[in-house]
Write a protein that holds these residues in place. Sequence first.
Motif, short mmCIF file in Angstrom:
data_model
loop_
_atom_site.label_atom_id
_atom_site.label_comp_id
_atom_site.label_asym_id
_atom_site.label_seq_id
_atom_site.Cartn_x
_atom_site.Cartn_y
_atom_site.Cartn_z
N MET A 46 43.82 45.32 47.67
CA MET A 46 44.25 43.99 48.14
C MET A 46 43.30 42.89 47.94
SD MET A 46 47.48 44.71 49.24
CE MET A 46 48.46 45.87 50.02
N GLU A 47 42.17 43.28 48.30
CA GLU A 47 41.15 42.11 48.12
C GLU A 47 40.84 41.66 46.62
OE1 GLU A 47 36.63 41.01 49.55
OE2 GLU A 47 37.62 42.79 50.01
N THR A 81 45.90 38.65 51.19
CA THR A 81 45.59 38.67 52.47
C THR A 81 46.24 40.01 53.10
OG1 THR A 81 45.55 36.27 52.57
CG2 THR A 81 45.77 37.75 54.82
N PHE A 82 45.62 41.00 53.61
CA PHE A 82 45.96 42.36 53.90
C PHE A 82 45.38 42.55 55.37
CE2 PHE A 82 45.62 47.09 53.49
CZ PHE A 82 47.01 47.33 53.90
N THR A 83 46.53 42.64 56.37
CA THR A 83 46.11 42.61 58.00
C THR A 83 46.95 43.72 58.43
OG1 THR A 83 46.14 40.16 57.80
CG2 THR A 83 46.15 41.18 60.12
N PRO A 118 48.95 37.32 43.45
CA PRO A 118 47.76 36.83 43.99
C PRO A 118 47.94 35.65 44.82
CG PRO A 118 47.65 37.55 41.72
CD PRO A 118 48.82 37.61 42.06
N GLY A 119 47.41 35.66 46.07
CA GLY A 119 47.50 34.49 47.04
C GLY A 119 48.67 34.69 47.92
N GLY A 120 49.32 35.95 47.77
CA GLY A 120 50.19 36.23 48.85
C GLY A 120 49.69 37.25 50.02
N ASP A 136 55.84 41.64 53.09
CA ASP A 136 54.97 41.05 51.90
C ASP A 136 55.62 39.60 51.86
OD1 ASP A 136 56.95 41.38 49.89
OD2 ASP A 136 56.62 43.40 50.30
N THR A 137 55.00 38.96 50.99
CA THR A 137 55.62 37.72 50.59
C THR A 137 55.61 37.62 49.11
OG1 THR A 137 53.39 36.81 50.43
CG2 THR A 137 54.49 36.44 52.45
#
Length: 622
Positions: free
Chosen positions: A336-337, A342-344, A378-380, A405-406
Amino acid sequence: MDSLDNWMANIHPDDRTMVEAVIQEVLDQREDAREIDVEFRLLTKSGYRLFHDSTTVERTADGKPIRATGVVFDITVLDEANDQRNAEINKAYAVIEGLSHEYHTIWTVDKDTLEMAFIRSNGTTLPGAIYLGRNMPTWDEGVHAYVETFVVPEERERILKAVTSAEIIRQLEQQPVYLVSFQRIEPDGNTSHHQVTFANADTKDGKHLFVFALRNIDKTVREEEAKQRQLQEALEMANAASDAKTSFLFNMSHDIRTPMNAIIGFTRLLRKYQERPEKREDYLNKIENSSNVLLSILNNVLEMARIEKGRVDLLETAVSAKDFGHSIIDIFAGRMEEKGLTFTLHPNTLHDYVFLDETKIREVLINLLSNAYKYTMPGGSVDVYIDELPHEKEGYVYLQAIVKDTGIGMSEEFLPHIFDEFSREVSTTENQIEGTGLGMPIVKRLVDLMNGTIEVESKLGEGTTFTVQIPHRVADTLEQRYENTWESHTIDDLKGHRILLAEDNDLNAEIAMELFGEVGLIVDRVCNGKQCVEKMNEAPAGYYEVIFMDIQMPKMNGYEATESIRKLSDKTKASIPILALTANAFEEDKHKAINAGMNGHIGKPIDLKELFRTLSKYVLKQ
């Protein structure tokens, strides 16, 4: 007869009193004439027979009887004929009563006069045919009125043509039975299916009739329509499945060829640029990545086949819910990185431990997170919520996992089909994203297997949210697990240890022996289970520290070989650690290996980290 007394003596005792009374009544009358008209049974040489006495008594002027003149007929035959006729009538009515279970109205129609007679009407069998009379309409007139009143409008023209007297007679000249079906308007305004049966019914006295019988076939028709709908739906589903599989094969061909092409292409380039380290390293990484993609595709196809055949079972163990969530995050955090996502993780569990099938829940979440990773640009962002919800049953909780997810999202039209096999909104060729269309069907079936639910919300261009809820039993403590000894040792610690490899495939054996040799392990190889058992018999106790056992081998498979080794008289040899090293890599295969007497299981293709972690448990001593 000699006398009246002798004649009376031959009358049947049951009839004698009645005959005497009739005679006496006539004799007592003071009329010019009196006719005796009586039936009685009289004894003859052939037994009692039925007679009819018709006698006229002549009298004097003052009324005294002087002479009796009459005729006595033997009417036994006539009576028997009458009984036969009555029997035939009763039989006919019995037939009508029998038909009444099917036909609620039965008429007869005279072909010549078109007069109608009711045999059965409104569920009542009449004592005889009742003609409607001269003031009633003819068949054609009556039928026209019936059709205009009771037949649904869209069928009236057809029925009017089908039931004219001329058409009925014409049809019955060509076939014994003529059937006409229609929809009737009932008093409550609803419609029901009815059928008319016409048949010839000419009588012995020369009348030319046809029978008209009406029955309600609504239940039969609707059941048949329901069956036809089910068949049609099944056909449509079969066609849809066939179309989906055809589409899948086209997509699969592309999806498999893409990594295969990369593997073959970069292997050729690797041969060409072996002296260029930077290219060699890049090509090897791409070959490895393509191999993993290909393996993932094959695993999905095999997993779907196993689920469809009902070969998947739940294998629950006590697991730390908190650690389980973090272990899933760890798998994807790096990827993800690298992609700029952004992975939370948002954990919210109350109990430390729950019983769950870790492998299957992991597979569900990995599939959902893989989709989120693939379809989010990317950026999501990708968020995972692990929550514990109350369960109506004591000692149970719902574990809820939300993956949000976005990404690119899905259209409303595709959402109802997201869990259909082989379904993809766009193909790999269009969006350049690998996939088989089997990930979501696998997820749905695994969730169903665990008695859970899965819901999806998505909007094109905005993202997707999957919500999974699965019931779990609460565990008091974590089940005892073996310590991971690999972390406290290095590869160098494996040098000099001797293992036995049972593998029939030369390529697989070469790969395994090369990997083992790189860390300094001493490896002896045998080609089947029989040789493995023989090798253990020949070697001194303790000579081999571990056996790596393939399962599918000629002469004796891995399970049989393990059973034979466990029965060796030498306890040291019989207790040697045996690890399955096999392409049978599903969770059920692992348990089958354990049940066969093996100590562990490693799937092919070989995961080096897993291989040496497992090996260290049995070879290296703390």
